[in-house]
Design an enzyme around this catalytic site. Sequence first.
Site, mmCIF file in Angstrom:
data_model
loop_
_atom_site.group_PDB
_atom_site.id
_atom_site.type_symbol
_atom_site.label_atom_id
_atom_site.label_comp_id
_atom_site.label_asym_id
_atom_site.label_seq_id
_atom_site.Cartn_x
_atom_site.Cartn_y
_atom_site.Cartn_z
ATOM 1 N N LYS A 36 0.842 -1.204 0.000
ATOM 2 C CA LYS A 36 0.000 0.000 0.000
ATOM 3 C C LYS A 36 0.877 1.254 0.000
ATOM 4 O O LYS A 36 0.459 2.320 0.462
ATOM 5 C CB LYS A 36 -0.940 0.001 1.208
ATOM 6 N N ARG A 37 2.088 1.110 -0.506
ATOM 7 C CA ARG A 37 3.020 2.235 -0.661
ATOM 8 C C ARG A 37 3.264 2.959 0.671
ATOM 9 O O ARG A 37 3.364 4.178 0.743
ATOM 10 C CB ARG A 37 2.535 3.223 -1.731
ATOM 11 N N ALA A 64 2.975 7.081 0.953
ATOM 12 C CA ALA A 64 1.860 7.620 0.152
ATOM 13 C C ALA A 64 0.844 8.374 0.998
ATOM 14 O O ALA A 64 -0.229 8.710 0.509
ATOM 15 C CB ALA A 64 1.167 6.481 -0.589
ATOM 16 N N LEU A 117 -1.821 9.377 4.131
ATOM 17 C CA LEU A 117 -2.964 8.782 4.824
ATOM 18 C C LEU A 117 -3.511 7.585 4.056
ATOM 19 O O LEU A 117 -3.608 7.632 2.824
ATOM 20 C CB LEU A 117 -4.055 9.851 4.924
ATOM 21 N N LEU A 155 -6.183 6.120 2.473
ATOM 22 C CA LEU A 155 -7.439 6.710 2.007
ATOM 23 C C LEU A 155 -8.604 5.735 2.173
ATOM 24 O O LEU A 155 -9.747 6.162 2.336
ATOM 25 C CB LEU A 155 -7.295 7.150 0.553
ATOM 26 N N GLY A 201 0.283 12.855 3.898
ATOM 27 C CA GLY A 201 0.725 12.560 5.259
ATOM 28 C C GLY A 201 2.171 12.081 5.336
ATOM 29 O O GLY A 201 2.793 12.179 6.393
ATOM 30 N N GLU A 216 3.965 15.143 5.735
ATOM 31 C CA GLU A 216 3.723 15.631 7.105
ATOM 32 C C GLU A 216 4.619 14.904 8.103
ATOM 33 O O GLU A 216 5.171 15.516 9.022
ATOM 34 C CB GLU A 216 2.246 15.436 7.475
ATOM 35 N N GLU A 265 -4.168 16.627 -1.241
ATOM 36 C CA GLU A 265 -5.409 16.645 -0.458
ATOM 37 C C GLU A 265 -6.560 17.303 -1.226
ATOM 38 O O GLU A 265 -7.708 16.862 -1.140
ATOM 39 C CB GLU A 265 -5.177 17.365 0.880
ATOM 40 N N ARG A 323 -8.240 14.983 -3.423
ATOM 41 C CA ARG A 323 -8.982 13.933 -2.704
ATOM 42 C C ARG A 323 -10.192 14.495 -1.957
ATOM 43 O O ARG A 323 -10.889 13.762 -1.258
ATOM 44 C CB ARG A 323 -8.066 13.218 -1.692
ATOM 45 N N GLY A 360 -4.094 16.980 7.718
ATOM 46 C CA GLY A 360 -4.533 16.756 9.106
ATOM 47 C C GLY A 360 -3.422 16.221 9.987
ATOM 48 O O GLY A 360 -3.638 15.924 11.152
HETATM 49 C C1 1HE Z 1 -3.011 3.453 -1.226
HETATM 50 C C2 1HE Z 1 -2.505 4.764 -1.025
HETATM 51 C C3 1HE Z 1 -3.096 5.537 0.002
HETATM 52 C C4 1HE Z 1 -1.405 3.861 -2.651
HETATM 53 N N1 1HE Z 1 -4.097 4.987 0.722
HETATM 54 N N2 1HE Z 1 -4.004 2.949 -0.479
HETATM 55 N N3 1HE Z 1 -2.246 10.157 -0.634
HETATM 56 C C5 1HE Z 1 -2.437 10.190 -1.950
HETATM 57 O O1 1HE Z 1 -3.362 10.772 -2.470
HETATM 58 C C6 1HE Z 1 -1.455 9.390 -2.775
HETATM 59 C C7 1HE Z 1 -2.158 8.252 -3.428
HETATM 60 N N4 1HE Z 1 -1.214 7.322 -4.019
HETATM 61 C C8 1HE Z 1 -0.638 7.560 -5.216
HETATM 62 O O2 1HE Z 1 -0.770 8.596 -5.837
HETATM 63 C C9 1HE Z 1 0.236 6.461 -5.761
HETATM 64 O O3 1HE Z 1 -0.179 5.221 -5.159
HETATM 65 C C10 1HE Z 1 1.759 6.661 -5.506
HETATM 66 C C11 1HE Z 1 2.283 7.792 -6.382
HETATM 67 C C12 1HE Z 1 2.043 6.957 -4.034
HETATM 68 C C13 1HE Z 1 2.489 5.342 -5.837
HETATM 69 O O4 1HE Z 1 2.177 4.946 -7.159
HETATM 70 P P1 1HE Z 1 2.489 3.432 -7.604
HETATM 71 O O5 1HE Z 1 2.142 3.337 -9.071
HETATM 72 O O6 1HE Z 1 3.830 3.035 -7.157
HETATM 73 O O7 1HE Z 1 1.463 2.516 -6.745
HETATM 74 P P2 1HE Z 1 -0.112 2.262 -6.971
HETATM 75 O O8 1HE Z 1 -0.305 1.181 -7.989
HETATM 76 O O9 1HE Z 1 -0.849 3.528 -7.189
HETATM 77 O O10 1HE Z 1 -0.550 1.749 -5.522
HETATM 78 C C14 1HE Z 1 -0.268 0.436 -5.078
HETATM 79 C C15 1HE Z 1 -1.358 0.062 -4.085
HETATM 80 O O11 1HE Z 1 -1.284 0.951 -2.958
HETATM 81 C C16 1HE Z 1 -2.761 0.260 -4.641
HETATM 82 O O12 1HE Z 1 -3.586 -0.709 -4.031
HETATM 83 P P3 1HE Z 1 -4.009 -2.074 -4.811
HETATM 84 O O13 1HE Z 1 -4.827 -2.817 -3.813
HETATM 85 O O14 1HE Z 1 -4.764 -1.618 -6.033
HETATM 86 O O15 1HE Z 1 -2.714 -2.764 -5.164
HETATM 87 C C17 1HE Z 1 -3.154 1.618 -4.137
HETATM 88 O O16 1HE Z 1 -4.559 1.792 -4.045
HETATM 89 C C18 1HE Z 1 -2.528 1.599 -2.764
HETATM 90 N N5 1HE Z 1 -2.312 2.936 -2.242
HETATM 91 N N6 1HE Z 1 -1.516 4.980 -1.924
HETATM 92 C C19 1HE Z 1 -4.528 3.728 0.471
HETATM 93 N N7 1HE Z 1 -2.671 6.776 0.288
HETATM 94 C C20 1HE Z 1 -3.563 13.141 8.174
HETATM 95 S S1 1HE Z 1 -4.149 13.789 6.759
HETATM 96 C C21 1HE Z 1 -3.131 13.305 5.487
HETATM 97 C C22 1HE Z 1 -3.843 13.520 4.207
HETATM 98 C C23 1HE Z 1 -3.180 12.753 3.091
HETATM 99 O O17 1HE Z 1 -2.213 12.082 3.237
HETATM 100 S S2 1HE Z 1 -3.948 12.941 1.585
HETATM 101 C C24 1HE Z 1 -2.880 12.189 0.456
HETATM 102 C C25 1HE Z 1 -3.153 10.729 0.334
#
Ligand code: 1HE
Length: 259
Positions: A22-23, A59, A61, A63, A106, A109, A129, A132, A137
């Site tokens: 889950k990165r 990656a 929070l 999500l 996060g 963060e 964010e 999304r 947070g």
């Molecule tokens: C996840 C998450 C996650 C990956 N929560 N499951 N963060 C984001 O908006 C970033 C979202 N993630 C991405 O943009 C990409 O995954 C990455 C650029 C980080 C990596 O890309 P990649 O091609 O290496 O991996 P992938 O194929 O996108 O992800 C592999 C798996 O990890 C996949 O799940 P699968 O079951 O389909 O294999 C993804 O869904 C999962 N995954 N990132 C849950 N974040 C306290 S407030 C903080 C607010 C925030 O952090 S908002 C930003 C959230």
Amino acid sequence: MSHITFEMRGDVALLGLNRTAKRNAISDAVLEELKGLIARAEAEAKAAVIFGHGPHFCAGLDLGEHVKKSPFEGMLNSRRWHDVFGRIQLGRIPWFSALHGATVGGGLELASATHVRIADETAFFALPEGQRGIFVGGGASVRTARLMGVARMTDLMLTGRSIDVATAELWGIVSARTPAGGALERAVELAAQAATNAEMSNYAIIHALPRIADMAASDGLFVESFVSAFTAHSPEAEERLNAFLEKRAAKVARPGGAA
Ligand code: 1HE
């Protein structure tokens, strides 16, 4: 199930986010485990490094969990992030982060709560964010905004764009860059160096500087004098000052070279 590795290298604790499928996204369970391992590092080490296993640092929070929370649960969850990351920023020892790949949301963060950030050439940084439909947070509006400035953080949050490591360095997010794959070793090296400092000095550095930055200038200078006087009059400081005067201590070296 463990999502974080823990290892001691000399006086330095290494915490490795290890939820690569889950990165390294931060779920409630990851946050709870992190809290426990921060306490362990604070008890056993003189400095610590946090890094990510797999292709990315973090990656952000998880999500998947976030969508299931009510507003009140979300509020309490954000406060838990503040509590855990606050244990890094305002604990007993200095924390370094070694960044590569995605350092987003996060994840940024978390890195912002550490005292020194080292990134390799593969690292990229974003605050998605806005895309999304949520807000930061985990402390970014305070810590990350202070690193890069409110205007740049507003840009990243509004546009969701990523910046590379060169820009991150220019913006004050990272203080050192390495070739791909080199951030962890460099961070451990620097943390090991910090671990040789007087513990009281390290404590003063990590606690006094952010607080003084929040103060009016005259208050800050006054507090600085107190911290300075207090740290300088410990037996350890006296021994270290004498060691230099008696030529038993290392000189300040030129960057990358000998004294
Ligand atoms: C996840 C998450 C996650 C990956 N929560 N499951 N963060 C984001 O908006 C970033 C979202 N993630 C991405 O943009 C990409 O995954 C990455 C650029 C980080 C990596 O890309 P990649 O091609 O290496 O991996 P992938 O194929 O996108 O992800 C592999 C798996 O990890 C996949 O799940 P699968 O079951 O389909 O294999 C993804 O869904 C999962 N995954 N990132 C849950 N974040 C306290 S407030 C903080 C607010 C925030 O952090 S908002 C930003 C959230």
